[in-house]
Scaffold this motif. Sequence first.
Motif, PDB file in Angstrom:
ATOM      1  N   GLU A 178      -2.704 -23.597  11.849  1.00 25.05           N
ATOM      2  CA  GLU A 178      -3.527 -23.148  12.959  1.00 25.05           C
ATOM      3  C   GLU A 178      -3.750 -21.640  12.912  1.00 25.05           C
ATOM      4  N   THR A 179      -2.792 -20.918  12.328  1.00 28.65           N
ATOM      5  CA  THR A 179      -2.891 -19.465  12.212  1.00 28.65           C
ATOM      6  C   THR A 179      -2.506 -19.051  10.801  1.00 28.65           C
ATOM      7  N   LEU A 180      -3.395 -18.323  10.124  1.00 35.54           N
ATOM      8  CA  LEU A 180      -3.128 -17.825   8.780  1.00 35.54           C
ATOM      9  C   LEU A 180      -3.461 -16.340   8.758  1.00 35.54           C
ATOM     10  N   ASN A 181      -2.441 -15.522   8.490  1.00 37.00           N
ATOM     11  CA  ASN A 181      -2.618 -14.075   8.451  1.00 37.00           C
ATOM     12  C   ASN A 181      -2.140 -13.543   7.106  1.00 37.00           C
ATOM     13  N   LEU A 182      -3.093 -13.145   6.279  1.00 39.97           N
ATOM     14  CA  LEU A 182      -2.815 -12.554   4.960  1.00 39.97           C
ATOM     15  C   LEU A 182      -3.303 -11.114   4.907  1.00 39.97           C
ATOM     16  N   SER A 183      -3.489 -10.491   6.038  1.00 38.74           N
ATOM     17  CA  SER A 183      -4.081  -9.152   6.087  1.00 38.74           C
ATOM     18  C   SER A 183      -3.157  -8.105   5.490  1.00 38.74           C
ATOM     19  N   ARG A 184      -3.766  -6.991   5.099  1.00 38.90           N
ATOM     20  CA  ARG A 184      -3.051  -5.828   4.554  1.00 38.90           C
ATOM     21  C   ARG A 184      -2.179  -6.200   3.352  1.00 38.90           C
ATOM     22  N   ASN A 185      -2.802  -6.828   2.375  1.00 40.74           N
ATOM     23  CA  ASN A 185      -2.183  -7.091   1.089  1.00 40.74           C
ATOM     24  C   ASN A 185      -3.139  -6.598   0.004  1.00 40.74           C
ATOM     25  N   HIS A 186      -3.008  -7.127  -1.189  1.00 43.55           N
ATOM     26  CA  HIS A 186      -3.876  -6.695  -2.295  1.00 43.55           C
ATOM     27  C   HIS A 186      -4.574  -7.892  -2.940  1.00 43.55           C
ATOM     28  N   PHE A 187      -4.899  -8.891  -2.147  1.00 47.46           N
ATOM     29  CA  PHE A 187      -5.568 -10.069  -2.676  1.00 47.46           C
ATOM     30  C   PHE A 187      -6.978  -9.714  -3.149  1.00 47.46           C
ATOM     31  N   ASP A 188      -7.392 -10.325  -4.258  1.00 49.67           N
ATOM     32  CA  ASP A 188      -8.751 -10.139  -4.750  1.00 49.67           C
ATOM     33  C   ASP A 188      -9.359 -11.512  -5.016  1.00 49.67           C
ATOM     34  N   GLY A 189     -10.530 -11.509  -5.635  1.00 47.80           N
ATOM     35  CA  GLY A 189     -11.220 -12.776  -5.858  1.00 47.80           C
ATOM     36  C   GLY A 189     -11.916 -13.246  -4.587  1.00 47.80           C
ATOM     37  N   SER A 190     -12.290 -14.497  -4.564  1.00 50.19           N
ATOM     38  CA  SER A 190     -13.063 -15.038  -3.448  1.00 50.19           C
ATOM     39  C   SER A 190     -12.167 -15.733  -2.428  1.00 50.19           C
ATOM     40  N   ILE A 191     -12.722 -15.974  -1.269  1.00 51.66           N
ATOM     41  CA  ILE A 191     -12.020 -16.749  -0.233  1.00 51.66           C
ATOM     42  C   ILE A 191     -12.068 -18.211  -0.643  1.00 51.66           C
ATOM     43  N   PRO A 192     -10.921 -18.887  -0.760  1.00 50.75           N
ATOM     44  CA  PRO A 192     -10.933 -20.282  -1.223  1.00 50.75           C
ATOM     45  C   PRO A 192     -11.736 -21.189  -0.294  1.00 50.75           C
ATOM     46  N   SER A 193     -12.567 -22.001  -0.888  1.00 55.37           N
ATOM     47  CA  SER A 193     -13.348 -22.952  -0.101  1.00 55.37           C
ATOM     48  C   SER A 193     -12.458 -23.973   0.590  1.00 55.37           C
ATOM     49  N   SER A 194     -11.262 -24.208   0.035  1.00 55.15           N
ATOM     50  CA  SER A 194     -10.372 -25.224   0.609  1.00 55.15           C
ATOM     51  C   SER A 194      -9.880 -24.848   2.001  1.00 55.15           C
ATOM     52  N   ILE A 195     -10.048 -23.587   2.406  1.00 50.60           N
ATOM     53  CA  ILE A 195      -9.686 -23.230   3.781  1.00 50.60           C
ATOM     54  C   ILE A 195     -10.481 -24.080   4.762  1.00 50.60           C
ATOM     55  N   GLY A 196     -11.642 -24.523   4.346  1.00 54.08           N
ATOM     56  CA  GLY A 196     -12.433 -25.419   5.187  1.00 54.08           C
ATOM     57  C   GLY A 196     -11.757 -26.738   5.453  1.00 54.08           C
ATOM     58  N   ASP A 197     -10.728 -27.090   4.665  1.00 51.01           N
ATOM     59  CA  ASP A 197      -9.978 -28.324   4.901  1.00 51.01           C
ATOM     60  C   ASP A 197      -8.969 -28.178   6.031  1.00 51.01           C
ATOM     61  N   MET A 198      -8.734 -26.942   6.459  1.00 52.56           N
ATOM     62  CA  MET A 198      -7.806 -26.712   7.576  1.00 52.56           C
ATOM     63  C   MET A 198      -8.565 -26.921   8.883  1.00 52.56           C
ATOM     64  N   THR A 199      -8.725 -28.135   9.270  1.00 55.44           N
ATOM     65  CA  THR A 199      -9.566 -28.465  10.419  1.00 55.44           C
ATOM     66  C   THR A 199      -8.945 -28.053  11.748  1.00 55.44           C
TER      67      THR A 199
END
Length: 530
Positions: A178-199
Amino acid sequence: MLIIRVVLADDSSHHNAEVPDLVPDRERSSESASGSGSGFLYLPNLKNLKYLSMDYTSLDLGVLQRIGLMTSLEALSLVNCGLQGTLLLEVGGVIPKFLYHQQYLQFLDLSNNNLTGGFPNWLMENNTELQYLFLANNLLGGYLSIHSHMNLTTLDISSNSFQGHIPKEVGEYLPSLETLNLSRNHFDGSIPSSIGDMTSLRSLDLFYNNLSGEIPEHLAESCTSLSVLVLSNNKLGGKIFSTKFNLTILMILQLNGNRFTGSIPDSLSKASDLAVLCLGDNKLSGTIPSWLGNMSGLGVVIMPNNHFEGPVPLEFCQFQSLEVLNLAENNLSGGLPSCSSPLSITHVHLSKNKLQGQLKDAFFNSLSLVTLDLGYNRFDGSIPTWIGGLSQLTYLILSNNNLGGDVPTQLCQLNQLRLVDLSHNNLSGYIPPCLDFTALHSSDHEVASLFGSDISYLEVADPFRSIIPYCLVGNSACTSTLQMDRIEESVEFTTKNLSYSYHGKVLTYMSGVDLSCNKLTGKLFDENAC
């Protein structure tokens, strides 16, 4: 069922930060554990203890070992306890060992410590009922590898040093989030499309990474429970949303500091409960849509430094809850709607546009107004006398316009006034000496200590720090708090004909008047010349 409240013998204060209300208050009791004068904390042997909160308490080896014996814990909160060491299980040590025998945890918060290593998948595997995991503000890093966990609803690993791509299967592995916080890191690349599966996802925060690409269409179409979407300060681009937009209960949208292009999509109008809209520092264009005025709950509109053109929509007069309006550094033209005077508005930034005409009655009834920045436009006519009725006005910037006439004496009624910039206009007449009796002198010693005694110019671009707490509630527990405290003040000042910029919370220490480059007579401070 017990909750430990820690009381140190050499400190009369109670260190008691509440963990989620997994148990109703009427079923709770508390037990105090006292320590010796040296600060050593003694914990009784409570194998059946289920809830333990020891936030802001320095823990030593003995305490951690004793916590490791409490094998019935369901909720454990050790925020800011000075924990050091690695979470890597294969390395061993006190830190992973005191957690290794926990198998019933539903809530774990180890935020604000000095933990190192990678992501502790072993901890989630040992605790299959874990719902809330907070590891924010530690020293964790490396590439993020996440194993499947069907019950986890909240994951916060913000403010660490994780790098590489966000796992593309994250939505499949953590379907109940329900809550995903990955802020203030060094992630690169694209936002995974599978996040759309988290209904069930209600809050997604990816602020301040190096993410690129577009917002996945699957996310915008399928995350129908999403209330908070924060993607600011990345390298995302393309159109904001496609026509397949189903985020109808979205309340907070922060996309500022990216590379988005195109116009604000009409599909966003489906989010009728929108309260915060931050689109600043992108490459957006077109006109500002009139339907924004129909969003009765909209409290923050921040869209500076884009390529918007055309007028400020007349429909903005319908705003009832607006507190912050920032449309600075665009190509807006035309006049200000005279009916635009929200009672609740506190900060207005419309500088560096092509707005023109007379100020008339715009904002005349906005009695909560703190900042009015209309500099670098083409306004003419006189400074309206109703400004004297804005009793909370602290920052008034009307520089670089075509304003004429006298400086209204009504400005002297503003006891909170700290910064006044009326420079580079066609003002004439005598400088009201009463300006010297406003709040402008209340902090002269503070200003001098920061910048010296001869400041002649202060321009405030974003003099506010709007804090809007947003709490997602689930299972009677507050699982996420988002604060709009990421909008940094930007101040430009000129002294001795040299301009400087400063970013930070500085305005409470600043005061100044600039009336230069007008046709005024009299003297306020040292000079009135360019």
